[in-house]
Scaffold this motif. Structure first.
Motif, PDB file in Angstrom:
ATOM      1  N   HIS B  29      14.224  -4.980  -8.148  1.00 39.62           N
ATOM      2  CA  HIS B  29      14.338  -6.411  -7.929  1.00 39.62           C
ATOM      3  C   HIS B  29      14.392  -7.156  -9.235  1.00 39.62           C
ATOM      4  O   HIS B  29      13.698  -6.828 -10.175  1.00 39.62           O
ATOM      5  CB  HIS B  29      13.134  -6.921  -7.144  1.00 39.62           C
ATOM      6  CG  HIS B  29      12.985  -6.227  -5.842  1.00 39.62           C
ATOM      7  ND1 HIS B  29      13.681  -6.599  -4.731  1.00 39.62           N
ATOM      8  CD2 HIS B  29      12.255  -5.144  -5.507  1.00 39.62           C
ATOM      9  CE1 HIS B  29      13.366  -5.785  -3.744  1.00 39.62           C
ATOM     10  NE2 HIS B  29      12.497  -4.891  -4.183  1.00 39.62           N
ATOM     11  N   SER B  59      11.114  -5.977 -11.149  1.00 38.17           N
ATOM     12  CA  SER B  59       9.967  -5.278 -10.589  1.00 38.17           C
ATOM     13  C   SER B  59      10.411  -4.136  -9.700  1.00 38.17           C
ATOM     14  O   SER B  59      11.517  -4.107  -9.187  1.00 38.17           O
ATOM     15  CB  SER B  59       9.032  -6.216  -9.857  1.00 38.17           C
ATOM     16  OG  SER B  59       9.679  -6.773  -8.759  1.00 38.17           O
ATOM     17  N   GLN B  60       9.495  -3.203  -9.575  1.00 37.21           N
ATOM     18  CA  GLN B  60       9.788  -1.956  -8.890  1.00 37.21           C
ATOM     19  C   GLN B  60      10.133  -2.193  -7.427  1.00 37.21           C
ATOM     20  O   GLN B  60       9.714  -3.168  -6.835  1.00 37.21           O
ATOM     21  CB  GLN B  60       8.551  -1.063  -8.966  1.00 37.21           C
ATOM     22  CG  GLN B  60       7.425  -1.576  -8.081  1.00 37.21           C
ATOM     23  CD  GLN B  60       6.067  -1.237  -8.676  1.00 37.21           C
ATOM     24  OE1 GLN B  60       5.781  -1.505  -9.819  1.00 37.21           O
ATOM     25  NE2 GLN B  60       5.232  -0.622  -7.868  1.00 37.21           N
ATOM     26  N   SER B  62       9.698  -1.819  -3.488  1.00 38.00           N
ATOM     27  CA  SER B  62       8.455  -1.744  -2.729  1.00 38.00           C
ATOM     28  C   SER B  62       8.330  -0.373  -2.077  1.00 38.00           C
ATOM     29  O   SER B  62       9.308   0.355  -1.928  1.00 38.00           O
ATOM     30  CB  SER B  62       8.439  -2.821  -1.651  1.00 38.00           C
ATOM     31  OG  SER B  62       9.423  -2.540  -0.695  1.00 38.00           O
ATOM     32  N   VAL B  63       7.114  -0.050  -1.688  1.00 41.96           N
ATOM     33  CA  VAL B  63       6.875   1.203  -0.978  1.00 41.96           C
ATOM     34  C   VAL B  63       7.746   1.255   0.284  1.00 41.96           C
ATOM     35  O   VAL B  63       8.328   2.276   0.630  1.00 41.96           O
ATOM     36  CB  VAL B  63       5.386   1.324  -0.583  1.00 41.96           C
ATOM     37  CG1 VAL B  63       5.130   2.629   0.133  1.00 41.96           C
ATOM     38  CG2 VAL B  63       4.505   1.203  -1.813  1.00 41.96           C
ATOM     39  N   GLY B  64       7.849   0.086   0.933  1.00 43.74           N
ATOM     40  CA  GLY B  64       8.628   0.004   2.159  1.00 43.74           C
ATOM     41  C   GLY B  64      10.076   0.412   1.971  1.00 43.74           C
ATOM     42  O   GLY B  64      10.645   1.108   2.820  1.00 43.74           O
ATOM     43  N   VAL B  67      10.119   4.098   1.855  1.00 48.03           N
ATOM     44  CA  VAL B  67       9.869   4.677   3.185  1.00 48.03           C
ATOM     45  C   VAL B  67      11.153   4.637   4.007  1.00 48.03           C
ATOM     46  O   VAL B  67      11.565   5.630   4.604  1.00 48.03           O
ATOM     47  CB  VAL B  67       8.729   3.922   3.901  1.00 48.03           C
ATOM     48  CG1 VAL B  67       8.628   4.374   5.355  1.00 48.03           C
ATOM     49  CG2 VAL B  67       7.404   4.150   3.188  1.00 48.03           C
ATOM     50  N   GLU B  68      11.795   3.475   3.996  1.00 47.50           N
ATOM     51  CA  GLU B  68      13.033   3.338   4.777  1.00 47.50           C
ATOM     52  C   GLU B  68      14.099   4.316   4.307  1.00 47.50           C
ATOM     53  O   GLU B  68      14.743   4.989   5.109  1.00 47.50           O
ATOM     54  CB  GLU B  68      13.563   1.907   4.672  1.00 47.50           C
ATOM     55  CG  GLU B  68      12.956   0.997   5.714  1.00 47.50           C
ATOM     56  CD  GLU B  68      13.286  -0.470   5.463  1.00 47.50           C
ATOM     57  OE1 GLU B  68      14.377  -0.762   4.923  1.00 47.50           O
ATOM     58  OE2 GLU B  68      12.428  -1.322   5.794  1.00 47.50           O
ATOM     59  N   GLN B  94       5.393   5.191  -8.776  1.00 48.68           N
ATOM     60  CA  GLN B  94       4.183   5.037  -7.961  1.00 48.68           C
ATOM     61  C   GLN B  94       4.536   4.604  -6.535  1.00 48.68           C
ATOM     62  O   GLN B  94       3.984   5.125  -5.566  1.00 48.68           O
ATOM     63  CB  GLN B  94       3.231   4.026  -8.608  1.00 48.68           C
ATOM     64  CG  GLN B  94       1.893   4.016  -7.910  1.00 48.68           C
ATOM     65  CD  GLN B  94       0.812   3.296  -8.701  1.00 48.68           C
ATOM     66  OE1 GLN B  94       0.999   2.952  -9.854  1.00 48.68           O
ATOM     67  NE2 GLN B  94      -0.320   3.077  -8.066  1.00 48.68           N
ATOM     68  N   SER B  95       5.477   3.666  -6.424  1.00 53.24           N
ATOM     69  CA  SER B  95       5.940   3.268  -5.092  1.00 53.24           C
ATOM     70  C   SER B  95       6.491   4.468  -4.339  1.00 53.24           C
ATOM     71  O   SER B  95       6.206   4.672  -3.163  1.00 53.24           O
ATOM     72  CB  SER B  95       7.045   2.207  -5.198  1.00 53.24           C
ATOM     73  OG  SER B  95       6.499   0.963  -5.535  1.00 53.24           O
ATOM     74  N   GLU B  97       5.821   7.623  -4.825  1.00 47.98           N
ATOM     75  CA  GLU B  97       4.741   8.561  -4.475  1.00 47.98           C
ATOM     76  C   GLU B  97       3.987   8.094  -3.229  1.00 47.98           C
ATOM     77  O   GLU B  97       3.632   8.891  -2.363  1.00 47.98           O
ATOM     78  CB  GLU B  97       3.742   8.695  -5.631  1.00 47.98           C
ATOM     79  CG  GLU B  97       4.288   9.349  -6.901  1.00 47.98           C
ATOM     80  CD  GLU B  97       4.299  10.880  -6.829  1.00 47.98           C
ATOM     81  OE1 GLU B  97       3.944  11.420  -5.768  1.00 47.98           O
ATOM     82  OE2 GLU B  97       4.696  11.505  -7.840  1.00 47.98           O
ATOM     83  N   MET B  98       3.758   6.786  -3.165  1.00 47.80           N
ATOM     84  CA  MET B  98       3.022   6.275  -2.013  1.00 47.80           C
ATOM     85  C   MET B  98       3.839   6.408  -0.739  1.00 47.80           C
ATOM     86  O   MET B  98       3.309   6.713   0.331  1.00 47.80           O
ATOM     87  CB  MET B  98       2.611   4.822  -2.242  1.00 47.80           C
ATOM     88  CG  MET B  98       1.520   4.707  -3.286  1.00 47.80           C
ATOM     89  SD  MET B  98       1.087   3.008  -3.668  1.00 47.80           S
ATOM     90  CE  MET B  98       0.189   2.589  -2.192  1.00 47.80           C
TER      91      MET B  98
END
Lengths: 532, 284
Positions: B29, B59-60, B62-64, B67-68, B94-95, B97-98
Motif C-alpha cells: 500500500h 506499508s505492508q 495486511s494479513v487478510g 489469507v485471501e 510478518q503478515s 507468516e501470520m
C-alpha cells in the motif's frame, strides 16, 4: 458505568478512531522503532478505520458478532507492525468477551490480560519499550482496580499506560537516543483515551500527554522499590498443564507473567519473590530446561552502568582531526565529520605542541588525522610520538581539498586498512588547481608573470596559466587539463569572494561539466578548484 | 502444475511478465498523509512524487490480503512458495507468516529475499524457472536460499530528500547536514539498504555505481554460469537505457530487464535514482 453493552462498545471503537486520527501526526513524528519511517500513526489509524468499516458493514446485533467484526476488520486492515499488534490486542480482548451480553469490570480485566497475552504471542521477538510494554502495564493496573466501575478501570489503566510510556526510552536505547517515547505506545494510549470518550462522564483527570514527549534530562538514577526481586525464566518440555492453568497458578506467585508456547514446549517468564515456588510448579508440570533467575535489583544497577558505558562507546570509536584554514573550509570539514580543527595551512603551520594538545583533547581511542599540507607532515609525525594510549592514523593529504574528498570516503564501519585504501583512491580521483596572485615578477616553464598577475598552480606548485583577469585565469587553467564530459568542477572561493554565477555558467557550458561553488574563506588563494 | 508462486508489489516485475508467468502479486500500500491511496504508475507517479509536498507512506500488505491470496491459490496448487521483500525493512513477511499460521492446512513456504525491487523480482523469476524445470520443492527452496546472499545491488540516488523522509536507509546520518552536494550509493547488506559510498557529482555517482556493479558482475560470472540483471529507474529512462547498452557491450550474453522502479522503491529512493540488481541463476 457497571457494564458495557453492544452500543457502547461500537461507540468506543468509533471514538478510538476519531481520537487517534486527531493525533496521528504527533504519533508519526515519534516513530523511530523498529524503522524510523514516521508512519506508526497512520498505520494505526488505517487499522482502526478498517475495523470501524467492518463493524458498519456487518451491523452486529450481539457482542459476539461485534467481536467477530472487530477481529476481522482490524486483522484484515492491519498495517505496519503497530497495526498488527493493535489487531492482536483487539483479538485478545474480544476472545475474553466470548458470548457475553454485557461486559462488566471482571470481564474487562480478563480482556486486558488476554489482549496483552495475544499481542505478546503474535510478535516473534517481543521488544520491551514498545506498545507491548504499554498494554502490559495497562493490563496489570487494570487487574488491581477494586471498584466495579468500568470507567475507573479504564482511567487507571490509561494513567498506568502513560507512566509506562514515559519509561519506554529506558527500555529501548533507540528511543533514548532520539529523545522520544515509543510512538506505538502513544498511539495505543490515544486509542484508549478515545474509548473513554464514548462515555459522557468522567475523563482522565491527570495531565495529558504533552505534544511531543522528549527527554530533557538525563535519566535519574533512582533506587526504585521493586515489587518483585527475581526475574525467572525457564522452558517446560511436554507440559502436563495448559498455558491457561499455568498462568492462573503463577499469577498468585508474581507478576510480569509471560507464558507462551504449545503442547510440546512452554516458555515461562515472570517476576517474583518466590522463584522456588515457580520452579516447583514448573517441575510438577514437566521437564524443565534453560532456567534463568536474575536478581533484578542488581540487574537494574548494571543496566544503568551498562547504559552509561554504551552511551559513551556508541558515541565514537574514531575521532577525526584536520588541519584547515578558512572559515568556509572549516565549516565543510566539521559538517563532514571532523571533530577538531587545527588552524593552519600553507602560510601558518601549526606547532608540534599545538598538535599534541589537540590530539590529547579528543576522547576517542583512535584518531584519524588529516594533515592537508606537506609542510605540516613532519610536525605531525613528531607530535604523534608523544601521544600515549591512543592510536593515531596519519593521513598525509597534501591539500585541504584533497582532505575533503578523502574524509568523505572514510567509513567507520570498515577496517583501518580498507579506510586507508579508500582514502588513497579518493586522492587519486581528484585534480586541484590553486589560483593566487603573483607576489613578484618572474617566470616558470617559459611562462612569464608580473607582480599582481593572477597565476594558476597545478600539481607540485607548477604554474600552468597567467592572466590579469580572474575569470580568464580560471578558464585558461582548466583548458590546460583534459576535462572529461560530465566531470564535477568545484570552486572553493577565498576570503571575501562572492559567488560568480556568470563564471559558473560559463564553465558548465564550456566544459560540459557540473559546477559547484562553495565559500572556502581561505587567505591568499582566490580559488581552490577541484576537478573529479 | 503443483507449486504456486506468490510475491509482493515491490518486486517491480512488469505486469505482462507477471501475468504470463502466473505469478501472484500481493499489493503493497502506498498512501498520502491523509490515508488516501496512491495508485499511479511509471512516469505519472514520479510527476506526482516531484510535485507533491506531502509525504507518502508505504506499508505492508495486511494479513487478510495474504489469507485471501493463499486461499485462492490453495485451490489450484498443492504447495505455495511466497517470496518477499526484506524483513529487515518491512513487515510484509510478518503478515505472510501470520496468514500462514491462520491456514495451517496449506503447505506454504515463505522466503525472505533480503532485497526489494528487481532484486526480489529476478529471484522470483528464477524460482519460476526452477518450477518450470520440474525441480522438487525442496530443491527449489534450497536453490533460492543459496542465491539470496549472492544477490548484488548498487543504487545511485540523485537526492537525499526521499531516503531521509522514508527513514529506511542506514548510514545516512553520516552525510545529513553536509553542505556539499553528495550522492550516496546504496547496497543491500543483510537485507538493510546501507550507504556504501558517497560520491560528489551526479555523473561521477552514476559511473561509480556502474563500476561497482560491473566488478560484482565480473565476480558473479566467474562463480556461476548465468546471471540475470535488472535495472530499475525512477523516471530516468534515457540513463537506464544507456546503462543497459553499456552492460550489453561488455556482457553480450546476459539477460537484462529494465523497468520503472515501482512506487515503493520510488518513494524511498526518490526521482532520479537508479538501481542495478544482479541475481545469479542456480546450476541446473
Amino acid at each position: 458505568m457497571k457494564a458495557l453493552n453492544l452500543t457502547t462498545l461500537i461507540r468506543m471503537i468509533e471514538r478510538a478512531y476519531d481520537e487517534l486520527s486527531l493525533h496521528k501526526e504527533e504519533v508519526n513524528i515519534l516513530n523511530v522503532f523498529p524503522v524510523p519511517d514516521g508512519d506508526t500513526g497512520i498505520n494505526m489509524v488505517l487499522t482502526l478505520q478498517s475495523s470501524v468499516n467492518e463493524i458498519m458493514k456487518t451491523n452486529p446485533l450481539s457482542i459476539k458478532d461485534f467481536s467477530l467484526a472487530l477481529r476481522r476488520g482490524s486483522l484484515m486492515g492491519a498495517r505496519g507492525n503497530s497495526g498488527v499488534i493493535l489487531s492482536q490486542i483487539f483479538l485478545g480482548f474480544t476472545q475474553a468477551f466470548d458470548e457475553k451480553e454485557e461486559i462488566d469490570n471482571d470481564i474487562l480485566k480478563k480482556a486486558f490480560k488476554q489482549g496483552t497475552d495475544v499481542a505478546y504471542r503474535a510478535v516473534m521477538r517481543p521488544v520491551e519499550g514498545t506498545m507491548l510494554t504499554i498494554i502490559k502495564a495497562m493490563s496489570n493496573k487494570a487487574q488491581t482496580v477494586e471498584s466495579n466501575n468500568i470507567e475507573d478501570t479504564l482511567i487507571a489503566s490509561i494513567e498506568a499506560g502513560e507512566e509506562a510510556l514515559k519509561k519506554t526510552p529506558d527500555l529501548l536505547p533507540v528511543l533514548k537516543e532520539a529523545g522520544v517515547v515509543d510512538a506505538g505506545g502513544l498511539g495505543l494510549i490515544y486509542v484508549f483515551k478515545g474509548m473513554l470518550k464514548a462515555f459522557d462522564g468522567k475523563k482522565p483527570h491527570k495531565k495529558k500527554v504533552p505534544e511531543i514527549l522528549t527527554l530533557q534530562q538525563e535519566k535519574k538514577i533512582v533506587e526504585e522499590e521493586l515489587e518483585y526481586l527475581y526475574c525467572t525464566e525457564l522452558l517446560i518440555n511436554n507440559p502436563k498443564k495448559t498455558i491457561a492453568e499455568l498462568e492462573q497458578a503463577l499469577d498468585l506467585i508474581g507478576g510480569s507473567l509471560l507464558v507462551v508456547g504449545d503442547e510440546s514446549l512452554i516458555k515461562l517468564h515472570m517476576h517474583t519473590n518466590d522463584p522456588d515456588k515457580v520452579l516447583m510448579l514448573a517441575l510438577n508440570t514437566g521437564e524443565i530446561q534453560d532456567i534463568k533467575i536474575d536478581n533484578m535489583r542488581i540487574q537494574h544497577g548494571e543496566y544503568i552502568i551498562k547504559n552509561h558505558i554504551n552511551h559513551q562507546e556508541s558515541k565514537k570509536e574514531w575521532g577525526i582531526v584536520v588541519v584547515a584554514q578558512g572559515k568556509g573550509l572549516e565549516e565543510i570539514f566539521k559538517n563532514n565529520g571532523a571533530d577538531m580543527i587545527i588552524p593552519g595551512g600553507q602560510t601558518m603551520n601549526p606547532s608540534v605542541e599545538q598538535i599534541i594538545t589537540t590530539l590529547n583533547k579528543l576522547n576517542t581511542n583512535k584518531i584519524l588525522f588529516f594533515v592537508n599540507n606537506k609542510n605540516i607532515t613532519l610536525a605531525a609525525e613528531e607530535a604523534i610520538k608523544y601521544i600515549e594510549e591512543k592510536e593515531v592514523c596519519l593521513v598525509k593529504t597534501t591539500h585541504m581539498i584533497e582532505g575533503i574528498n578523502a574524509l568523505l570516503r572514510f567509513n567507520p564501519d570498515v577496517s583501518p586498512e580498507e579506510n586507508l585504501l579508500r582514502i588513497d583512491e579518493a586522492r587519486k580521483e581528484i585534480q586541484i588547481i590553486d589560483i593566487t596572485k603573483a607576489q613578484r615578477d618572474g617566470s616558470m616553464n617559459s611562462i612569464y608573470y608580473s607582480y599582481g598577475d593572477y597565476i594558476a598552480l597545478f600539481g607540485k606548485d607548477e604554474i600552468i596559466a597567467v592572466s590579469k583577469d580572474l575569470r580568464d585565469i580560471v578558464v585558461k587553467a582548466l583548458e590546460k587539463l583534459n576535462i572529461k564530459n560530465g566531470s564535477l568542477i568545484t570552486i572553493y572561493a577565498g576570503e571575501d569572494l562572492e559567488e560568480d554565477s556568470y563564471l559558473k555558467e560559463e564553465l558548465s557550458r564550456k566544459f560540459n561539466a557540473e559546477v559547484e561553488w562553495y565559500y572556502g574563506g581561505q587567505p591568499h588563494y582566490l580559488y581552490y578548484i577541484s576537478i573529479e | 502444475m503443483e507449486i504456486g508462486l506468490v510475491t509482493d508489489g515491490t518486486c517491480d516485475l512488469p505486469p505482462e511478465i507477471v501475468e504470463k508467468m502466473n505469478i501472484e502479486v500481493v499489493d503493497v500500500h502506498l498512501t498520502t498523509e491523509e490515508g488516501e491511496p496512491v495508485h499511479l504508475q511509471g512516469k505519472a507517479y514520479y510527476e506526482f512524487l516531484r510535485n507533491t509536498k506531502k509525504r507518502l507512506f508505504t506499508s505492508q500488505p495486511s494479513v487478510g490480503q495474504f489469507v485471501e491470496t493463499y486461499n485462492k491459490l490453495g485451490k489450484i496448487y498443492s504447495s505455495l512458495l511466497s517470496i518477499h521483500l526484506t524483513a529487515a525493512r518491512s513487515g510484509t513477511i510478518q503478515s505472510a507468516e501470520m496468514a500462514k499460521e491462520a491456514i495451517p492446512d496449506l503447505d506454504i513456504t515463505i522466503i525472505d529475499s533480503k532485497q526489494t525491487s528487481l532484486g526480489l523480482g529476478l529471484l522470483v523469476l528464477e524460482a519460476k524457472r526452477l518450477i518450470d524445470l520440474g525441480k522438487s520443492k525442496a530443491e527449489i527452496i534450497n536453490n533460492i536460499l543459496s542465491i539470496v546472499p549472492k544477490i548484488k545491488t548498487s543504487i545511485s540516488l540523485d537526492t537525499l530528500e526521499f531516503a531521509l523522509k522514508g527513514g529506511r536507509v542506514e548510514g545516512l546520518k553520516l552525510i545529513v547536514g553536509t553542505i556539499l552536494n553528495l550522492k550516496p550509493i546504496l547496497s543491500f547488506q543483510e537485507g538493510i539498504p546501507k550507504v556504501k559510498e558517497v560520491i560528489r557529482g551526479r555523473i561521477n555517482s552514476l559511473e561509480r555505481a556502474f563500476e561497482v556493479f560491473k566488478s560484482d558482475l565480473d565476480t558473479a560470472l566467474k562463480e556461476c554460469q548465468e546471471v540475470t540483471v535488472g535495472i530499475a529507474h525512477a523516471d530516468i529512462p534515457d540513463i537506464a537505457l544507456d546503462i543497459k547498452n553499456k552492460l550489453l557491450t561488455l556482457f553480450p550474453n546476459i539477460k537484462i530487464i529494465e523497468t520503472y522502479a515501482g512506487p515503493a522503491l520510488g518513494a524511498h529512493a526518490g526521482p532520479g535514482a537508479v538501481g542495478l540488481f544482479l541475481v545469479p541463476c542456480a546450476r541446473t
